[in-house]
Design a protein around this motif. Structure first.
Motif, PDB file in Angstrom:
ATOM      1  N   ALA A  37      18.227  17.439  13.659  1.00 45.61           N
ATOM      2  CA  ALA A  37      19.179  17.484  15.333  1.00 45.61           C
ATOM      3  C   ALA A  37      20.228  18.004  15.144  1.00 45.61           C
ATOM      4  O   ALA A  37      21.360  18.259  15.975  1.00 45.61           O
ATOM      5  CB  ALA A  37      18.682  16.654  15.615  1.00 45.61           C
ATOM      6  N   THR A  38      21.002  16.803  13.974  1.00 43.06           N
ATOM      7  CA  THR A  38      22.903  17.079  14.262  1.00 43.06           C
ATOM      8  C   THR A  38      23.731  17.775  12.510  1.00 43.06           C
ATOM      9  O   THR A  38      23.797  18.270  12.680  1.00 43.06           O
ATOM     10  CB  THR A  38      23.506  15.981  14.106  1.00 43.06           C
ATOM     11  N   GLY A  39      22.063  18.081  11.943  1.00 38.24           N
ATOM     12  CA  GLY A  39      22.520  18.794  10.495  1.00 38.24           C
ATOM     13  C   GLY A  39      23.118  17.721   9.405  1.00 38.24           C
ATOM     14  O   GLY A  39      24.593  18.392   8.853  1.00 38.24           O
ATOM     15  N   TRP A  40      23.433  16.188   9.626  1.00 39.69           N
ATOM     16  CA  TRP A  40      23.844  15.480   9.262  1.00 39.69           C
ATOM     17  C   TRP A  40      23.990  15.525   8.070  1.00 39.69           C
ATOM     18  O   TRP A  40      22.946  15.503   7.538  1.00 39.69           O
ATOM     19  CB  TRP A  40      23.377  13.310   9.135  1.00 39.69           C
ATOM     20  N   ASP A  41      24.636  15.036   7.151  1.00 36.12           N
ATOM     21  CA  ASP A  41      24.938  15.770   5.208  1.00 36.12           C
ATOM     22  C   ASP A  41      24.242  14.544   5.000  1.00 36.12           C
ATOM     23  O   ASP A  41      24.119  13.592   4.979  1.00 36.12           O
ATOM     24  CB  ASP A  41      26.230  15.906   5.036  1.00 36.12           C
ATOM     25  N   GLN A  42      23.830  14.428   3.621  1.00 33.61           N
ATOM     26  CA  GLN A  42      23.564  13.153   2.495  1.00 33.61           C
ATOM     27  C   GLN A  42      23.859  12.096   2.803  1.00 33.61           C
ATOM     28  O   GLN A  42      23.582  10.828   2.986  1.00 33.61           O
ATOM     29  CB  GLN A  42      22.795  13.622   1.363  1.00 33.61           C
ATOM     30  N   GLU A  43      25.584  11.933   2.955  1.00 36.69           N
ATOM     31  CA  GLU A  43      26.389  11.113   2.634  1.00 36.69           C
ATOM     32  C   GLU A  43      26.540  10.419   3.392  1.00 36.69           C
ATOM     33  O   GLU A  43      26.284   9.344   4.308  1.00 36.69           O
ATOM     34  CB  GLU A  43      27.987  11.432   2.139  1.00 36.69           C
ATOM     35  N   SER A  44      26.578  11.278   4.895  1.00 43.95           N
ATOM     36  CA  SER A  44      26.768  10.840   5.904  1.00 43.95           C
ATOM     37  C   SER A  44      25.619  10.170   7.049  1.00 43.95           C
ATOM     38  O   SER A  44      25.675   8.565   6.865  1.00 43.95           O
ATOM     39  CB  SER A  44      26.648  11.555   7.190  1.00 43.95           C
TER      40      SER A  44
END
Length: 202
Positions: A37-44
């Motif tokens: 839904a948000t495209g959060w990256d792996q670190e986030s």
């Protein structure tokens, strides 16, 4: 006096939160949905995962359960180590109609939660806990309510919640709790009823 910072011992926590248990949890499913839904990256996502588990599987489960109980009126079950010194290992909200427990990993039968923890802690007793009462800090209560509404399996979940705002609330709460156990946050004792919690099964 038994403080309400309930958690397994560090070595037990690692074994309880096994890769298989995490992979099949409602929490992991929700975070994958958040990525889409948000495209959060792996670190986030990794940071969010760590914040949620380090906070609500390792000390603040009773706070989360108490906050949601404020809105639902549902009971809270405490899981206690039987061997050696009496120790509250975990606290979960319980649906009184189905016997399912609700914690940071998701929703499943209370007996299943007891059994999965007993695998790593040894035999456990399950009793009813009185939730944190009027002494609950209202700012903390509001923050916990926002966090709980972002967990799809919780009875007060809000499917329209803002994921990015939710992530910031989780981060802020994790930071506050991590650095304040010995200082400003209230350290309440855990009232325990002497009768077994019937939702745990035999």
């Amino acid at each position: 006096m038994i403080q309400n910072r309930s958690a397994p011992l560090p070595s037990e926590l690692t074994r309880w939160l096994s890769i298989n248990r995490l992979a099949t949890s409602d929490l992991t499913e929700a975070l994958f949905a958040g990525i889409q839904a948000t495209g959060w990256d792996q670190e986030s996502v990794t940071e969010l995962y760590e914040d949620l588990l380090n906070t609500f599987a390792n000390g603040c489960c009773f706070y989360l359960a108490s906050a949601v109980a404020r809105f639902t009126g549902w009971p809270i079950a405490g899981l206690w180590r039987r061997a050696g010194e009496l120790r509250l290992v975990h606290a979960v909200l319980v649906n009184p109609h189905t016997g399912h427990g609700y914690d940071i990993l998701g929703s499943r039968p209370l007996a299943e939660i007891r059994d999965e923890l007993a695998e790593v802690t040894g035999s456990l007793s399950v009793t009813a806990l009185a939730p944190i009462g009027d002494e609950f800090d209202e700012t903390e209560l509001a923050t916990l309510a926002v966090i709980a509404r972002g967990l799809p399996w919780m009875p007060i979940a809000d499917p329209e919640h803002d994921l990015e705002a939710w992530r910031r609330h989780v981060r802020a709460y994790a930071d506050a709790r991590t650095h304040s156990y010995s200082r400003s946050w209230p350290q309440q004792t855990v009232p325990m009823q002497s009768v077994p919690f019937v939702g745990a099964g035999a």
